[in-house]
Design a protein around this motif. Structure first.
Motif, PDB file in Angstrom:
ATOM      1  N   THR A 182      48.376  40.808  43.804  1.00  0.00           N
ATOM      2  CA  THR A 182      48.115  41.312  42.456  1.00  0.00           C
ATOM      3  C   THR A 182      46.612  41.377  42.207  1.00  0.00           C
ATOM      4  O   THR A 182      45.888  40.425  42.514  1.00  0.00           O
ATOM      5  CB  THR A 182      48.772  40.412  41.393  1.00  0.00           C
ATOM      6  N   VAL A 183      46.165  42.506  41.691  1.00  0.00           N
ATOM      7  CA  VAL A 183      44.778  42.659  41.239  1.00  0.00           C
ATOM      8  C   VAL A 183      44.771  42.451  39.731  1.00  0.00           C
ATOM      9  O   VAL A 183      45.540  43.091  39.004  1.00  0.00           O
ATOM     10  CB  VAL A 183      44.230  44.060  41.581  1.00  0.00           C
ATOM     11  N   GLU A 184      43.916  41.557  39.246  1.00  0.00           N
ATOM     12  CA  GLU A 184      43.933  41.208  37.822  1.00  0.00           C
ATOM     13  C   GLU A 184      42.526  41.160  37.244  1.00  0.00           C
ATOM     14  O   GLU A 184      41.621  40.565  37.828  1.00  0.00           O
ATOM     15  CB  GLU A 184      44.605  39.848  37.624  1.00  0.00           C
ATOM     16  N   ASN A 185      42.341  41.797  36.097  1.00  0.00           N
ATOM     17  CA  ASN A 185      41.105  41.696  35.331  1.00  0.00           C
ATOM     18  C   ASN A 185      41.193  40.429  34.485  1.00  0.00           C
ATOM     19  O   ASN A 185      41.928  40.384  33.498  1.00  0.00           O
ATOM     20  CB  ASN A 185      40.925  42.928  34.444  1.00  0.00           C
ATOM     21  N   LYS A 186      40.443  39.410  34.859  1.00  0.00           N
ATOM     22  CA  LYS A 186      40.518  38.127  34.167  1.00  0.00           C
ATOM     23  C   LYS A 186      39.390  37.935  33.165  1.00  0.00           C
ATOM     24  O   LYS A 186      39.312  36.901  32.507  1.00  0.00           O
ATOM     25  CB  LYS A 186      40.511  36.991  35.193  1.00  0.00           C
ATOM     26  N   GLY A 187      38.498  38.931  33.053  1.00  0.00           N
ATOM     27  CA  GLY A 187      37.397  38.845  32.099  1.00  0.00           C
ATOM     28  C   GLY A 187      37.768  39.451  30.755  1.00  0.00           C
ATOM     29  O   GLY A 187      38.891  39.909  30.535  1.00  0.00           O
TER      30      GLY A 187
END
Length: 312
Positions: free
Chosen positions: A207-212
């Protein structure tokens, strides 16, 4: 007294065991890690909390940017754009500023961690041009876009006959808990697992996740202005390669290729990649897999500004 001493040692031993357990949960990897890229903030007093109208007071608008992630940002790839105020009213001829220098990221050498570079985005000699009849409060906002990259590394178990299960193998193809290491960046790779998907093929999913707190855009999106482009939001580039480069990679979400653009939904995207094991040995071996994610990251920072009527 003896009972009190015994209780003390029991408590101390429990704390020691708990500390060791917590330390064991934090694996040492090749990266410093973290979920941030640029750390941004207004420099104190720039802008001030209040100014006078009618060209009576010059002031600067300055944002400090510090690279706290692990990607070296090239020159001309940090862009600031003022919004929230009318640039003309504040005697600002161009609401865009581009950082000419690059910003090296945080780096790691053995047990030593070295800070990343910092610099400033500045608009100088601003002033409110017009003569007001009463005070008013506005908000100074700077949108900041910067090129960034996430490097993630994990590994797969490869064997020519991928469906052949042998408990004596050095590694197992079917693994639902594969460790992954991410460089410090707002976009991260997680939830990595592997399974056999054919006689000469294994499937790696992650999974690619934008955590910002910001928004991702394609890595070629911005050049000299940082403004919202809704049709390009949540899009970024992904590349998946094996460490040796000898094994073909095909990802269904990348149109059957090893690299391409994806769009995040609710800041996430699950990706499945088939890795050919045709050239793998008969016995199971571990092979590193590198995942590189490229994007522009867009954040914004806002501060209030009172414009005072100098005649009131």
């Amino acid at each position: 007294m003896k009972r009190e001493i015994l209780m003390f040692f029991m408590v101390a031993l429990s704390i020691l065991i708990l500390g060791c357990a917590q330390q064991a949960e934090q694996p040492i990897g090749p990266f410093v890690g973290g979920d941030d890229g640029l750390e941004i903030g207004y420099v104190g007093g720039e802008p001030p909390s209040s100014i006078f109208d009618d060209n009576q007071e010059d002031f600067d608008i300055t944002v400090n940017v510090e690279n706290v992630g692990e990607f070296d940002i090239p020159p001309n790839k940090v862009i600031g754009t003022l919004s929230g105020i009318d640039a003309t009213s504040f005697s600002i001829s161009n609401p865009n500023v581009v950082l000419k220098s690059g910003l090296e990221g945080v780096s790691k050498s053995s047990d030593d961690v070295f800070k990343g570079d910092e610099d400033e985005l500045r608009f100088e000699n601003a002033k409110y041009k017009y003569d007001l009849v009463a005070d008013f409060t506005t908000s100074v906002r700077m949108d900041i876009c910067y090129l960034y990259q996430t490097r993630a590394t994990t590994k797969v178990c490869l064997k020519k006959e991928a469906t052949d299960r042998d408990t004596d193998d050095a590694c197992q193809v079917n693994n639902e808990n594969i460790q992954v290491f991410n460089s410090g960046a707002p976009v991260q790779v997680n939830s990595v697992l592997e399974r056999s998907s054919g006689t000469n093929k294994v499937q790696l999913s992650f999974t690619v996740e934008n955590k910002g707190s910001g928004t991702v855009y394609p890595p070629k999106q911005f050049s000299n202005t940082c403004v919202r482009e809704q049709d390009k939001e949540h899009r970024l580039d992904v590349e998946v390669r094996t460490g040796s480069g000898r094994h073909d990679v095909s990802c269904s979400q990348l149109d059957g290729k090893a690299s391409g653009e994806i769009k995040l939904t609710e800041n996430k995207k699950h990706i499945r990649c088939d890795i050919s094991t045709s050239s793998a040995p008969a016995g199971a071996v571990e092979e590193p897999v590198n995942i590189v994610i490229g994007y522009f990251y867009k954040n914004a920072i806002t501060t209030p500004l009172d414009v005072e009527d100098s005649e009131s």
